[in-house]
Scaffold this active site. Sequence first.
Site, PDB file in Angstrom:
ATOM      1  N   TYR A  53      -6.480   1.977 -10.233  1.00 32.10           N
ATOM      2  CA  TYR A  53      -6.212   0.822  -9.877  1.00 32.10           C
ATOM      3  C   TYR A  53      -6.233  -0.387 -10.855  1.00 32.10           C
ATOM      4  CZ  TYR A  53      -5.215   2.767  -5.490  1.00 32.10           C
ATOM      5  OH  TYR A  53      -4.358   3.492  -4.344  1.00 32.10           O
ATOM      6  N   ARG A  56      -3.147  -0.703 -12.476  1.00 33.76           N
ATOM      7  CA  ARG A  56      -2.038  -1.553 -11.483  1.00 33.76           C
ATOM      8  C   ARG A  56      -2.351  -3.238 -11.603  1.00 33.76           C
ATOM      9  NH1 ARG A  56      -1.274   1.878  -7.072  1.00 33.76           N
ATOM     10  NH2 ARG A  56       0.219   0.188  -6.195  1.00 33.76           N
ATOM     11  N   ASN A  89       3.169  -3.866   0.213  1.00 34.42           N
ATOM     12  CA  ASN A  89       2.720  -3.919  -1.321  1.00 34.42           C
ATOM     13  C   ASN A  89       1.187  -4.636  -1.407  1.00 34.42           C
ATOM     14  OD1 ASN A  89       5.312  -3.089  -1.584  1.00 34.42           O
ATOM     15  ND2 ASN A  89       6.240  -5.004  -2.094  1.00 34.42           N
ATOM     16  N   VAL A  90       0.587  -3.776  -2.562  1.00 37.16           N
ATOM     17  CA  VAL A  90      -0.890  -4.277  -2.811  1.00 37.16           C
ATOM     18  C   VAL A  90      -0.726  -5.590  -3.901  1.00 37.16           C
ATOM     19  CG1 VAL A  90      -1.785  -2.274  -1.791  1.00 37.16           C
ATOM     20  CG2 VAL A  90      -1.291  -2.545  -4.489  1.00 37.16           C
ATOM     21  N   HIS A 105      -1.334  -2.742   3.608  1.00 35.53           N
ATOM     22  CA  HIS A 105      -2.129  -1.608   2.756  1.00 35.53           C
ATOM     23  C   HIS A 105      -3.052  -2.409   1.911  1.00 35.53           C
ATOM     24  CE1 HIS A 105       1.585   1.414   3.525  1.00 35.53           C
ATOM     25  NE2 HIS A 105       0.622   1.215   4.572  1.00 35.53           N
ATOM     26  N   CYS A 116     -20.739  -1.262   3.236  1.00 37.94           N
ATOM     27  CA  CYS A 116     -20.802  -2.075   4.240  1.00 37.94           C
ATOM     28  C   CYS A 116     -19.660  -3.050   4.862  1.00 37.94           C
ATOM     29  CB  CYS A 116     -22.177  -3.378   3.981  1.00 37.94           C
ATOM     30  SG  CYS A 116     -21.487  -4.458   2.752  1.00 37.94           S
ATOM     31  N   CYS A 135     -24.436  -6.062  -0.053  1.00 38.81           N
ATOM     32  CA  CYS A 135     -25.679  -5.194   0.180  1.00 38.81           C
ATOM     33  C   CYS A 135     -26.426  -4.625  -1.196  1.00 38.81           C
ATOM     34  CB  CYS A 135     -25.161  -4.092   1.118  1.00 38.81           C
ATOM     35  SG  CYS A 135     -23.937  -2.752   0.429  1.00 38.81           S
ATOM     36  N   ASN A 197      18.195  -2.532   0.985  1.00 38.92           N
ATOM     37  CA  ASN A 197      17.714  -1.801   0.042  1.00 38.92           C
ATOM     38  C   ASN A 197      18.801  -1.376  -0.964  1.00 38.92           C
ATOM     39  OD1 ASN A 197      16.640   0.794  -1.033  1.00 38.92           O
ATOM     40  ND2 ASN A 197      15.314   0.897   0.902  1.00 38.92           N
ATOM     41  N   GLU A 199      19.749   1.430  -1.474  1.00 41.32           N
ATOM     42  CA  GLU A 199      20.537   2.518  -0.952  1.00 41.32           C
ATOM     43  C   GLU A 199      19.924   2.768   0.329  1.00 41.32           C
ATOM     44  OE1 GLU A 199      19.434   5.493  -3.973  1.00 41.32           O
ATOM     45  OE2 GLU A 199      17.571   6.106  -2.733  1.00 41.32           O
TER      46      GLU A 199
HETATM   47  C1  BJW Z   1      14.654  -1.325  -4.215  1.00 43.90           C
HETATM   48  C2  BJW Z   1      15.028  -1.486  -5.474  1.00 43.90           C
HETATM   49  C3  BJW Z   1      15.249  -2.757  -5.719  1.00 43.90           C
HETATM   50  C4  BJW Z   1      14.111   0.532  -5.336  1.00 43.90           C
HETATM   51  N1  BJW Z   1      16.185  -3.582  -4.363  1.00 43.90           N
HETATM   52  N2  BJW Z   1      15.534  -2.003  -3.168  1.00 43.90           N
HETATM   53  C5  BJW Z   1       3.011  10.258  11.766  1.00 43.90           C
HETATM   54  C6  BJW Z   1       2.494   8.967  12.463  1.00 43.90           C
HETATM   55  C7  BJW Z   1       1.548   8.229  11.946  1.00 43.90           C
HETATM   56  C8  BJW Z   1       0.755   8.699  10.753  1.00 43.90           C
HETATM   57  C9  BJW Z   1       1.283   9.751  10.061  1.00 43.90           C
HETATM   58  C10 BJW Z   1       2.374  10.419  10.552  1.00 43.90           C
HETATM   59  N3  BJW Z   1       2.654  11.442   9.796  1.00 43.90           N
HETATM   60  C11 BJW Z   1       1.848  11.219   8.967  1.00 43.90           C
HETATM   61  C12 BJW Z   1       0.847  10.361   8.853  1.00 43.90           C
HETATM   62  C13 BJW Z   1      -0.089   9.769   7.830  1.00 43.90           C
HETATM   63  C14 BJW Z   1       0.356   9.119   6.746  1.00 43.90           C
HETATM   64  C15 BJW Z   1       1.836   8.978   6.380  1.00 43.90           C
HETATM   65  O1  BJW Z   1       2.729   8.518   6.764  1.00 43.90           O
HETATM   66  N4  BJW Z   1       2.187  10.068   5.617  1.00 43.90           N
HETATM   67  C16 BJW Z   1       3.560  10.350   5.292  1.00 43.90           C
HETATM   68  C17 BJW Z   1       3.509  10.709   3.678  1.00 43.90           C
HETATM   69  C18 BJW Z   1       4.259  11.237   6.273  1.00 43.90           C
HETATM   70  N5  BJW Z   1      -0.116   7.708   6.839  1.00 43.90           N
HETATM   71  C19 BJW Z   1      -1.263   7.110   6.807  1.00 43.90           C
HETATM   72  O2  BJW Z   1      -1.951   8.043   6.396  1.00 43.90           O
HETATM   73  C20 BJW Z   1      -1.581   6.001   7.047  1.00 43.90           C
HETATM   74  N6  BJW Z   1      -2.794   5.650   7.896  1.00 43.90           N
HETATM   75  C21 BJW Z   1      -2.519   6.234   9.086  1.00 43.90           C
HETATM   76  O3  BJW Z   1      -1.516   6.657   9.497  1.00 43.90           O
HETATM   77  O4  BJW Z   1      -3.741   5.924   9.873  1.00 43.90           O
HETATM   78  C22 BJW Z   1      -3.771   6.172  11.270  1.00 43.90           C
HETATM   79  C23 BJW Z   1      -4.452   7.548  11.063  1.00 43.90           C
HETATM   80  C24 BJW Z   1      -5.626   7.531  10.806  1.00 43.90           C
HETATM   81  C25 BJW Z   1      -6.403   8.955  10.505  1.00 43.90           C
HETATM   82  C26 BJW Z   1      -5.783   9.994  10.719  1.00 43.90           C
HETATM   83  C27 BJW Z   1      -4.519  10.163  10.976  1.00 43.90           C
HETATM   84  C28 BJW Z   1      -3.702   8.925  11.327  1.00 43.90           C
HETATM   85  C29 BJW Z   1      -1.952   5.065   5.764  1.00 43.90           C
HETATM   86  C30 BJW Z   1      -1.063   4.938   4.579  1.00 43.90           C
HETATM   87  C31 BJW Z   1      -1.437   4.660   3.335  1.00 43.90           C
HETATM   88  C32 BJW Z   1      -0.308   4.358   2.373  1.00 43.90           C
HETATM   89  N7  BJW Z   1      -0.924   4.003   1.136  1.00 43.90           N
HETATM   90  C33 BJW Z   1       0.129   3.754  -0.086  1.00 43.90           C
HETATM   91  C34 BJW Z   1      -0.849   3.536  -1.258  1.00 43.90           C
HETATM   92  C35 BJW Z   1      -1.718   2.141  -0.959  1.00 43.90           C
HETATM   93  C36 BJW Z   1      -2.178   1.519  -2.163  1.00 43.90           C
HETATM   94  C37 BJW Z   1      -1.690   1.395  -3.507  1.00 43.90           C
HETATM   95  O5  BJW Z   1      -0.543   0.874  -3.467  1.00 43.90           O
HETATM   96  O6  BJW Z   1      -1.954   2.278  -4.250  1.00 43.90           O
HETATM   97  O7  BJW Z   1       0.944   2.791   0.267  1.00 43.90           O
HETATM   98  S1  BJW Z   1       1.279   5.103  -0.252  1.00 43.90           S
HETATM   99  C38 BJW Z   1       2.168   4.131  -1.038  1.00 43.90           C
HETATM  100  O8  BJW Z   1       3.443   4.256  -0.036  1.00 43.90           O
HETATM  101  C39 BJW Z   1       1.899   2.613  -0.599  1.00 43.90           C
HETATM  102  C40 BJW Z   1       3.258   2.007  -0.236  1.00 43.90           C
HETATM  103  O9  BJW Z   1       2.816   0.719   0.392  1.00 43.90           O
HETATM  104  C41 BJW Z   1       3.703   3.066   0.766  1.00 43.90           C
HETATM  105  C42 BJW Z   1       5.262   2.802   1.287  1.00 43.90           C
HETATM  106  O10 BJW Z   1       6.082   3.063  -0.033  1.00 43.90           O
HETATM  107  P1  BJW Z   1       7.403   2.104  -0.190  1.00 43.90           P
HETATM  108  O11 BJW Z   1       6.869   0.565  -0.256  1.00 43.90           O
HETATM  109  O12 BJW Z   1       8.391   2.389   1.136  1.00 43.90           O
HETATM  110  O13 BJW Z   1       7.789   2.616  -1.637  1.00 43.90           O
HETATM  111  P2  BJW Z   1       8.829   3.798  -1.922  1.00 43.90           P
HETATM  112  O14 BJW Z   1       8.573   3.998  -3.385  1.00 43.90           O
HETATM  113  O15 BJW Z   1       8.672   4.942  -0.902  1.00 43.90           O
HETATM  114  O16 BJW Z   1      10.427   3.226  -1.544  1.00 43.90           O
HETATM  115  C43 BJW Z   1      10.911   2.008  -2.385  1.00 43.90           C
HETATM  116  C44 BJW Z   1      12.339   1.815  -1.865  1.00 43.90           C
HETATM  117  O17 BJW Z   1      12.726   0.656  -2.434  1.00 43.90           O
HETATM  118  C45 BJW Z   1      13.193   2.958  -2.144  1.00 43.90           C
HETATM  119  O18 BJW Z   1      14.116   2.966  -0.771  1.00 43.90           O
HETATM  120  C46 BJW Z   1      14.313   2.371  -2.860  1.00 43.90           C
HETATM  121  O19 BJW Z   1      15.741   2.724  -2.765  1.00 43.90           O
HETATM  122  C47 BJW Z   1      14.084   0.874  -2.839  1.00 43.90           C
HETATM  123  N8  BJW Z   1      14.378   0.093  -4.211  1.00 43.90           N
HETATM  124  N9  BJW Z   1      14.557  -0.492  -6.316  1.00 43.90           N
HETATM  125  C48 BJW Z   1      15.760  -3.100  -3.299  1.00 43.90           C
HETATM  126  N10 BJW Z   1      15.591  -3.323  -6.722  1.00 43.90           N
END
Ligand code: BJW
Length: 230
Positions: A53, A56, A89-90, A105, A116, A135, A197, A199
């Site tokens: 981090y 980042r 986004n973070v 996120h 805490c 704390c 997006n 795509e």
């Molecule tokens: C462009 C471009 C340009 C490129 N112009 N476009 C079903 C229901 C509920 C939960 C789950 C479920 N199944 C699984 C889960 C759990 C899990 C999950 O979803 N897993 C999946 C992988 C299946 N979810 C969680 O764990 C979440 N919590 C949760 O559900 O809590 C309830 C719970 C608690 C306890 C037990 C069970 C449930 C938390 C998710 C946290 C995600 N964290 C991250 C890291 C954050 C910190 C960090 O940044 O380091 O968040 S992971 C990462 O992915 C980050 C992002 O915010 C997140 C999404 O990514 P994003 O933004 O979509 O990026 P990409 O790279 O995937 O896509 C980029 C897009 O841009 C592409 O489409 C490109 O085409 C496009 N693009 N250039 C326009 N120029």
Amino acid sequence: MQTMTILTGAGISAESGLGTFRSREGIWARYDLAKVATPEAFARDPAMVHEFYNLRRDACIKAVPNEAHIALARLQREWPGDVVIATQNVDDLHERAGASVLHMHGALMRARCAECGHRWPAPIVTQATDLCPHCGEATTRPDVVWFREYPYFDDEISLAVRRSDLFVVIGSSGRVYPAAGYAGIATRAKIRTMEINMERTDGNFENGRYGPATETVPRWVDEVLRAQDV
Ligand code: BJW
């Protein structure tokens, strides 16, 4: 007066030089997410997670908001109804462009106490030995949401989506829940949906605009502000 909810993802910051997660050169191609973005990883090796981090945060500080962030801030300012912007986004590029956003996120620029829950502005470099200013424990972590942790503002964003006339997802692959579920909530509530997006994604959107966000987003914002209609 029409209202909109907009959800952004890594794609909106890609042209500011911050990587996306799931592309071939994305963050998850270079780092094992199980080693840097889970509560278990932090418990096992907090120094490695802080280092990830810190890198980042350094990239974020050097980045500047692009035309897409600027256009959304303009939309929020000039649209006569509500424009709720939620981001996965973070980075802080939306804020630096002048928008008000819900960070579901968390935020790179904040630290949090794992013990805490106290939050404070993160210094440029954080480490496992940093003490919580509230704390006094050495339990400082980045204030970001890892897998299996509960995202912030989920209820608020779901409600905003249900109350909107249009729900737009910009630059997200729609692979991570609960964010990926908002389009389904909108569709079931018969609210119009659109994705912007590079795509087409697997999401079931009524409309789509495809191309780089720095071109597609300002063009769309110009159109809706001119038409005063979504
Ligand atoms: C462009 C471009 C340009 C490129 N112009 N476009 C079903 C229901 C509920 C939960 C789950 C479920 N199944 C699984 C889960 C759990 C899990 C999950 O979803 N897993 C999946 C992988 C299946 N979810 C969680 O764990 C979440 N919590 C949760 O559900 O809590 C309830 C719970 C608690 C306890 C037990 C069970 C449930 C938390 C998710 C946290 C995600 N964290 C991250 C890291 C954050 C910190 C960090 O940044 O380091 O968040 S992971 C990462 O992915 C980050 C992002 O915010 C997140 C999404 O990514 P994003 O933004 O979509 O990026 P990409 O790279 O995937 O896509 C980029 C897009 O841009 C592409 O489409 C490109 O085409 C496009 N693009 N250039 C326009 N120029």
